[in-house]
Design an enzyme around this catalytic site. Structure first.
Site, PDB file in Angstrom:
ATOM      1  CB  THR A 100      -0.885  -0.335   1.409  1.00  0.00           C
ATOM      2  OG1 THR A 100      -2.033  -1.382   1.015  1.00  0.00           O
ATOM      3  CG2 THR A 100      -1.771   1.653   1.079  1.00  0.00           C
ATOM      4  CB  SER A 101       0.921   3.916   0.486  1.00  0.00           C
ATOM      5  OG  SER A 101       1.451   5.478   0.616  1.00  0.00           O
ATOM      6  CB  SER A 102       5.760   4.272   0.933  1.00  0.00           C
ATOM      7  OG  SER A 102       6.984   3.231   1.215  1.00  0.00           O
ATOM      8  CB  ALA A 104       1.704   0.120  -3.583  1.00  0.00           C
ATOM      9  CG  HIS A 248      -3.102   8.425  -0.595  1.00  0.00           C
ATOM     10  ND1 HIS A 248      -2.182   6.943  -1.530  1.00  0.00           N
ATOM     11  CD2 HIS A 248      -2.024   7.742   0.725  1.00  0.00           C
ATOM     12  CE1 HIS A 248      -0.800   7.279  -1.557  1.00  0.00           C
ATOM     13  NE2 HIS A 248      -1.003   7.116  -0.044  1.00  0.00           N
TER      14      HIS A 248
END
Length: 264
Positions: A100-102, A104, A248
């Site tokens: 997820t996010s970083s 991802a 997000h």
């Protein structure tokens, strides 16, 4: 690092590497996701790497971490996979990654630099492999490099350019590429929605795919599913999910991940 070895494990067992977001941790992400309990139910090994940086972000900006066997956080994670294979009976042919996010971003980096290690990846609100590269960034700097233009969706390239970047991170590799599942929200103000389109351009080029079948309100109202090439949502090489109105980041869809990985 946190490793969850599922109960009643039948070896060789699948491995899922779950990579946390910035300001996160291995223990925090393991508590926020269902992979540990699912490991017991379905008999796999879950690995949760832990960022060493003060801000809890993984390095996806340095040449070292972007490149096959170049060092950095990506190779550290690959070494965790090797440990799980050797010590816990993991299956080297069924290694998957999700983030997820970083995390991802790191998932894209891992499948790009180590296609010989990972069979598939699932990306929640990330950016293309190499998009976050920062000139002069090092694998050991704290915090890791940050690329505002990429985060803001301003790093726009052709599909060929994005694909060439992936191929350049492991020169000479001609083997099978990991399958990819990508989620992104249209209202993402941290890693802008344009990054979803750029990721689809990148991986469709890597797979040599040019067309997609789009289905609205799938798997839920307001989401659009895009399947590239042949196959279904669980077997195709590339599947995208655009989540209308979602910010997000997109909520984790663990059951969809396991189905895409062929575990459940």
């Amino acid at each position: 690092m946190y490793i969850k070895v599922g109960k009643n494990l039948k070896t060789p067992a699948p491995i899922i590497v779950a990579v946390h977001h910035c300001q996160g941790s291995a223990t925090g992400y393991s508590g926020a996701t269902k992979y540990p309990s699912l490991a017991d139910q379905h008999g796999f090994i879950a690995i949760y790497p832990n960022s060493k940086s003060g801000g809890g972000c993984f390095d996806v900006a340095s040449t070292a971490t972007l490149t096959h066997n170049g060092g950095g956080d990506s190779q550290t994670i690959v070494n965790m996979v090797k440990y799980a294979i050797e010590k816990h009976g993991g299956d080297p042919k069924r290694v998957f990654t999700v983030g997820t996010s970083s995390g991802a971003m790191m998932t894209n980096v891992l499948v790009g630099a180590y296609p010989d290690v990972f069979a598939a990846g699932s990306v929640y609100s990330g950016v293309p492999d190499g998009c976050f590269f920062v000139q002069g960034a090092t694998a050991t700097q704290d915090p890791p490099g940050w690329a505002n233009a990429c985060a803001n969706g301003q790093n726009i390239k052709t599909a060929q350019q994005w694909g060439d970047m992936v191929r350049g991170y492991y020169p000479g590799y001609n083997g099978t590429r990991p399958r990819m599942q990508i989620f992104h929200g249209t209202a993402d103000n941290t890693l802008r929605y344009q990054n979803y389109q750029e990721q689809l351009k990148q991986w469709s080029n890597v797979f040599g795919l040019t067309t997609a079948k789009n289905t609205t309100n799938t798997p839920r109202s307001g989401w659009t599913q895009s399947i590239y090439g042949e196959g279904t949502a669980t077997t195709a090489q590339l599947v995208g999910y655009s989540a209308n109105g979602v910010g997000h980041s997109v909520p984790q869809q663990e059951a969809m991940d396991l189905a895409f990985f062929g575990i459940a």
